[in-house]
Design a protein around this motif. Structure first.
Motif, short mmCIF file in Angstrom:
data_model
loop_
_atom_site.label_atom_id
_atom_site.label_comp_id
_atom_site.label_asym_id
_atom_site.label_seq_id
_atom_site.Cartn_x
_atom_site.Cartn_y
_atom_site.Cartn_z
N MET A 1 0.84 -1.16 0.00
CA MET A 1 0.00 0.00 0.00
C MET A 1 0.90 1.23 0.00
O MET A 1 1.91 1.27 0.69
N GLN A 62 -0.11 10.55 9.61
CA GLN A 62 0.03 9.52 10.63
C GLN A 62 -0.58 8.23 10.15
O GLN A 62 -1.55 8.23 9.40
N PHE A 63 0.00 7.13 10.58
CA PHE A 63 -0.50 5.81 10.22
C PHE A 63 -1.05 5.14 11.48
O PHE A 63 -0.39 5.14 12.52
N GLU A 64 -2.25 4.59 11.36
CA GLU A 64 -2.85 3.87 12.48
C GLU A 64 -3.23 2.47 12.02
O GLU A 64 -3.72 2.30 10.92
N SER A 65 -3.02 1.52 12.87
CA SER A 65 -3.42 0.14 12.57
C SER A 65 -3.96 -0.47 13.84
O SER A 65 -3.39 -0.33 14.91
N ASN A 66 -5.09 -1.14 13.72
CA ASN A 66 -5.70 -1.81 14.87
C ASN A 66 -5.61 -3.29 14.74
O ASN A 66 -5.62 -3.89 13.76
#
Length: 66
Positions: A1, A62-66
């Motif tokens: 990505m 910002q990168f967020e991953s759950n």
């Protein structure tokens, strides 16, 4: 990505995978989805970023991953 921001064009592009783009569709003003040959979304382009929100800071992603 991969996420690309073009400040001169005031646009953002999110490429989800490396599939060949077979077609595109503007789904909302300034929002274009790219589809591969299997009709899966493989890219999202947003135009006029600065007009979408006065709080957008293109230098602070910002990168967020759950």
């Amino acid at each position: 990505m991969k996420l690309s921001v073009d400040q001169n064009a005031d646009a953002l592009y999110l490429k989800i995978d490396d599939s060949r783009i077979a077609g595109s569709e503007e789904v909302s003003p300034g929002v274009v989805l790219d589809y591969n040959e299997a009709d899966e979304v493989v890219g999202v382009e947003m135009h006029h970023l600065s007009k979408r929100s006065s709080e957008i800071d293109l230098t602070d992603l910002q990168f967020e991953s759950n």
